[in-house]
Design an enzyme around this catalytic site. Structure first.
Site, PDB file in Angstrom:
ATOM      1  N   LYS A 134      38.818  33.070  48.493  1.00  0.00           N
ATOM      2  CA  LYS A 134      38.386  33.004  47.072  1.00  0.00           C
ATOM      3  C   LYS A 134      39.482  32.300  46.299  1.00  0.00           C
ATOM      4  O   LYS A 134      40.615  32.802  46.386  1.00  0.00           O
ATOM      5  CB  LYS A 134      38.166  34.394  46.497  1.00  0.00           C
ATOM      6  N   GLU A 176      46.009  48.473  47.954  1.00  0.00           N
ATOM      7  CA  GLU A 176      44.671  47.694  48.552  1.00  0.00           C
ATOM      8  C   GLU A 176      44.692  47.983  50.117  1.00  0.00           C
ATOM      9  O   GLU A 176      43.641  48.153  50.870  1.00  0.00           O
ATOM     10  CB  GLU A 176      44.951  46.179  48.334  1.00  0.00           C
ATOM     11  N   GLU A 225      30.183  37.089  49.796  1.00  0.00           N
ATOM     12  CA  GLU A 225      29.807  38.305  49.109  1.00  0.00           C
ATOM     13  C   GLU A 225      28.535  38.860  49.074  1.00  0.00           C
ATOM     14  O   GLU A 225      28.009  39.094  47.842  1.00  0.00           O
ATOM     15  CB  GLU A 225      30.729  38.652  48.081  1.00  0.00           C
ATOM     16  N   ASN A 233      35.506  46.163  47.314  1.00  0.00           N
ATOM     17  CA  ASN A 233      35.541  46.602  45.898  1.00  0.00           C
ATOM     18  C   ASN A 233      35.685  48.175  45.445  1.00  0.00           C
ATOM     19  O   ASN A 233      35.439  48.727  44.488  1.00  0.00           O
ATOM     20  CB  ASN A 233      34.216  46.239  44.930  1.00  0.00           C
ATOM     21  N   HIS A 236      37.585  49.597  42.825  1.00  0.00           N
ATOM     22  CA  HIS A 236      37.479  48.409  41.691  1.00  0.00           C
ATOM     23  C   HIS A 236      36.513  48.683  40.669  1.00  0.00           C
ATOM     24  O   HIS A 236      36.860  48.253  39.413  1.00  0.00           O
ATOM     25  CB  HIS A 236      37.257  46.901  42.398  1.00  0.00           C
TER      26      HIS A 236
HETATM   27  N1  LIG Z   1      41.661  35.493  46.357  1.00  0.00           N
HETATM   28  C1  LIG Z   1      41.604  36.767  46.575  1.00  0.00           C
HETATM   29  O1  LIG Z   1      40.808  37.124  47.359  1.00  0.00           O
HETATM   30  C2  LIG Z   1      42.282  37.822  45.886  1.00  0.00           C
HETATM   31  C3  LIG Z   1      42.441  39.024  46.077  1.00  0.00           C
HETATM   32  C4  LIG Z   1      43.128  40.054  45.266  1.00  0.00           C
HETATM   33  C5  LIG Z   1      43.704  39.512  44.247  1.00  0.00           C
HETATM   34  N2  LIG Z   1      43.697  38.090  43.684  1.00  0.00           N
HETATM   35  C6  LIG Z   1      44.463  37.419  42.682  1.00  0.00           C
HETATM   36  O2  LIG Z   1      45.969  37.904  42.861  1.00  0.00           O
HETATM   37  C7  LIG Z   1      46.784  37.773  41.641  1.00  0.00           C
HETATM   38  C8  LIG Z   1      47.467  39.113  41.945  1.00  0.00           C
HETATM   39  O3  LIG Z   1      48.349  38.566  42.883  1.00  0.00           O
HETATM   40  P1  LIG Z   1      50.157  39.266  42.840  1.00  0.00           P
HETATM   41  O4  LIG Z   1      49.918  40.902  42.902  1.00  0.00           O
HETATM   42  O5  LIG Z   1      50.649  38.794  44.063  1.00  0.00           O
HETATM   43  O6  LIG Z   1      50.387  39.063  41.690  1.00  0.00           O
HETATM   44  P2  LIG Z   1      51.430  37.639  41.212  1.00  0.00           P
HETATM   45  O7  LIG Z   1      51.102  36.197  41.751  1.00  0.00           O
HETATM   46  O8  LIG Z   1      51.475  37.535  39.678  1.00  0.00           O
HETATM   47  O9  LIG Z   1      53.192  38.210  41.702  1.00  0.00           O
HETATM   48  C9  LIG Z   1      53.379  39.072  40.960  1.00  0.00           C
HETATM   49  C10 LIG Z   1      54.809  39.111  40.572  1.00  0.00           C
HETATM   50  O10 LIG Z   1      55.800  39.187  41.727  1.00  0.00           O
HETATM   51  C11 LIG Z   1      56.491  37.820  41.457  1.00  0.00           C
HETATM   52  N3  LIG Z   1      56.831  37.639  43.135  1.00  0.00           N
HETATM   53  C12 LIG Z   1      56.317  37.175  44.001  1.00  0.00           C
HETATM   54  N4  LIG Z   1      56.564  36.978  45.142  1.00  0.00           N
HETATM   55  C13 LIG Z   1      58.107  37.661  45.040  1.00  0.00           C
HETATM   56  C14 LIG Z   1      58.939  38.185  45.730  1.00  0.00           C
HETATM   57  N5  LIG Z   1      58.912  37.906  47.261  1.00  0.00           N
HETATM   58  N6  LIG Z   1      59.876  38.632  45.480  1.00  0.00           N
HETATM   59  C15 LIG Z   1      60.173  38.866  44.041  1.00  0.00           C
HETATM   60  N7  LIG Z   1      59.094  38.737  43.326  1.00  0.00           N
HETATM   61  C16 LIG Z   1      58.239  38.084  43.632  1.00  0.00           C
HETATM   62  C17 LIG Z   1      55.757  36.874  41.138  1.00  0.00           C
HETATM   63  O11 LIG Z   1      56.590  35.848  40.432  1.00  0.00           O
HETATM   64  C18 LIG Z   1      55.074  37.720  39.888  1.00  0.00           C
HETATM   65  O12 LIG Z   1      55.909  37.783  38.700  1.00  0.00           O
HETATM   66  C19 LIG Z   1      45.350  38.156  40.555  1.00  0.00           C
HETATM   67  O13 LIG Z   1      45.279  37.133  39.834  1.00  0.00           O
HETATM   68  C20 LIG Z   1      44.147  38.403  41.531  1.00  0.00           C
HETATM   69  O14 LIG Z   1      42.921  37.762  40.728  1.00  0.00           O
HETATM   70  C21 LIG Z   1      43.138  37.148  44.774  1.00  0.00           C
HETATM   71 ZN   LIG Z   2      41.949  44.273  44.328  1.00  0.00          ZN
END
Ligand SMILES: NC(=O)c1ccc[n+]([C@@H]2O[C@H](COP(=O)([O-])OP(=O)(O)OC[C@H]3O[C@@H](n4cnc5c(N)ncnc54)[C@H](O)[C@@H]3O)[C@@H](O)[C@H]2O)c1
Ligand SMILES: [Zn+2]
Length: 352
Positions: A134, A176, A225, A233, A236
């Site tokens: 996705k 998760e 899905e 979900n 969620h």
């Molecule tokens: N494609 C999918 O199936 C799927 C599934 C779940 C979530 N998502 C998406 O993922 C996003 C959330 O991802 P996330 O939780 O990784 O958030 P993010 O990418 O915003 O990362 C969270 C924070 O951590 C920082 N960061 C990243 N790696 C780091 C590291 N190793 N050390 C220190 N800081 C670090 C980032 O810069 C950011 O500030 C949402 O946009 C959500 O919609 C997508």
């Molecule tokens: Zn989720």
């Protein structure tokens, strides 16, 4: 460790997910690493030291979910055109889910699709966002509403990146993982419960591997899905309403999912799918990772109405994904409104 993803379709979109120290990455083409300043500052040097390519560019976009939008995607596209990328060129997403989703989406669009590789650096992106294809961005109508199903060429999961991750972000990923165990695998749930993944790096790698396997299995059965993928979900349906109510700013996504699972469990308890001890056990588990478990609902009717925001009408059925014991799930679209509201009322009475 490599897990192969197999998709049942005429075009073979299978790809490997490597789990272990980041290996040498060798490409005979132009490559662009898409990242943000936070991750670049911490981890770009390591990736560069492993990378060989014909030419390598770094494309940095601002950090934050608010930058996961078309304007940023277009900024990345412009850089690719400036650097004269062709259809054989490759993108490397270095960062969390925001970078991964956006880079994948750009890869799907650039000249109708070029290859991309994921190097997820948050726990959430390692166990969840980097598996399943996705991709997309947000717009003013909502989250992830513009995007594509587009699979990467490969995913490289290295737990070493997580050493710099803030603990709240770590907890959000854990939520998760607990979700996956509760829905699909009792043994896995119990092994998670018995370990402190903040302290045990070997156990962390094993647990990440199990999550990836479980998600890969679900996605292989149901890429778009239409069925079992909806089980992901769990927590969620409630969690999204919490995120909406709090303007996506008070809680991280995984934190909202944690509270959402507690609410879903309460509904499952009400329907006789789990018992009181199980519901409490989950709360205790989430608390150990400092995850919030006690969202206070101000207005039960308003909260209930928000389940229908992405539905065409209030007559639409809401499918609740509920635990059926540990490692089992039930999908229920026949739960009467009064039953759901009576569960929500329990949270409204919370005095937090
Ligand atoms: N494609 C999918 O199936 C799927 C599934 C779940 C979530 N998502 C998406 O993922 C996003 C959330 O991802 P996330 O939780 O990784 O958030 P993010 O990418 O915003 O990362 C969270 C924070 O951590 C920082 N960061 C990243 N790696 C780091 C590291 N190793 N050390 C220190 N800081 C670090 C980032 O810069 C950011 O500030 C949402 O946009 C959500 O919609 C997508
Ligand atoms: Zn989720």
């Amino acid at each position: 460790m490599t897990i192969d993803i197999t998709l049942k379709q005429t075009v073979d979109n299978s790809y490997p997910i490597h789990i272990g120290p980041l290996p040498k990455l060798e490409f005979a083409t132009k490559v662009a690493i898409v990242t943000n300043p936070t991750v670049a500052g911490l981890h770009l040097a390591k990736v560069m030291s492993q990378l060989t390519a014909k030419e390598c560019y770094i494309i940095t976009v601002p950090d934050g979910e608010e930058h996961k939008k078309l304007a940023t995607a277009e900024y990345i596209l412009d850089r690719l055109f400036e650097h004269k990328f062709d259809r054989k060129s490759l993108l490397i997403a270095l960062g969390g889910g925001v970078i991964g989703d956006m880079t994948g989406f750009v890869a799907s669009m650039y000249q109708r699709g070029i290859g991309f590789v994921q190097v997820p650096t948050t726990l959430l992106s390692q166990v969840d966002a980097s598996v399943g294809g996705k991709t997309g961005v947000n717009n003013r109508f909502g989250k992830n509403l513009v995007g594509a199903f587009y699979q990467p060429k490969a995913v490289y999961i290295d737990t070493d990146f997580l050493k710099t991750l803030p603990s709240r972000e770590f907890g959000a990923g854990i939520a998760e993982m607990i979700k996956m165990g509760m829905m699909f695998d009792k043994g896995f749930f119990e092994s998670l419960e018995a370990t402190d993944l903040r302290r045990d790096n070997a156990a962390l790698a094993t647990a990440i591997r199990r999550c990836v396997e479980l998600k890969a299995e679900v996605v292989s059965q149901d890429e778009k899905e239409k069925g079992v993928r909806a089980v992901l979900n769990y927590g969620h349906t409630f969690g999204h309403v919490i995120e909406q109510e709090t303007g996506y700013s008070r809680y991280l996504h995984g934190e909202a999912v944690a509270m959402g699972m507690v609410m879903a469990n309460q509904l499952a308890l009400n329907l006789g799918l789990i018992d009181e001890a199980m519901a409490k056990r989950m709360v205790d588990f989430l608390r150990r990772y400092n995850l919030p478990v006690d969202y206070a609902i101000r207005d039960v009717d308003a909260f209930y109405t928000m389940f229908f925001l992405d539905k065409k009408s209030m007559d639409s059925k809401i499918t609740f994904i509920l635990p059926d014991g540990i490692g089992g799930y039930a999908m229920r679209s026949d739960v009467p409104a009064e039953t759901v509201k009576s569960v929500l009322t329990l949270f409204a009475k919370d005095t937090h």
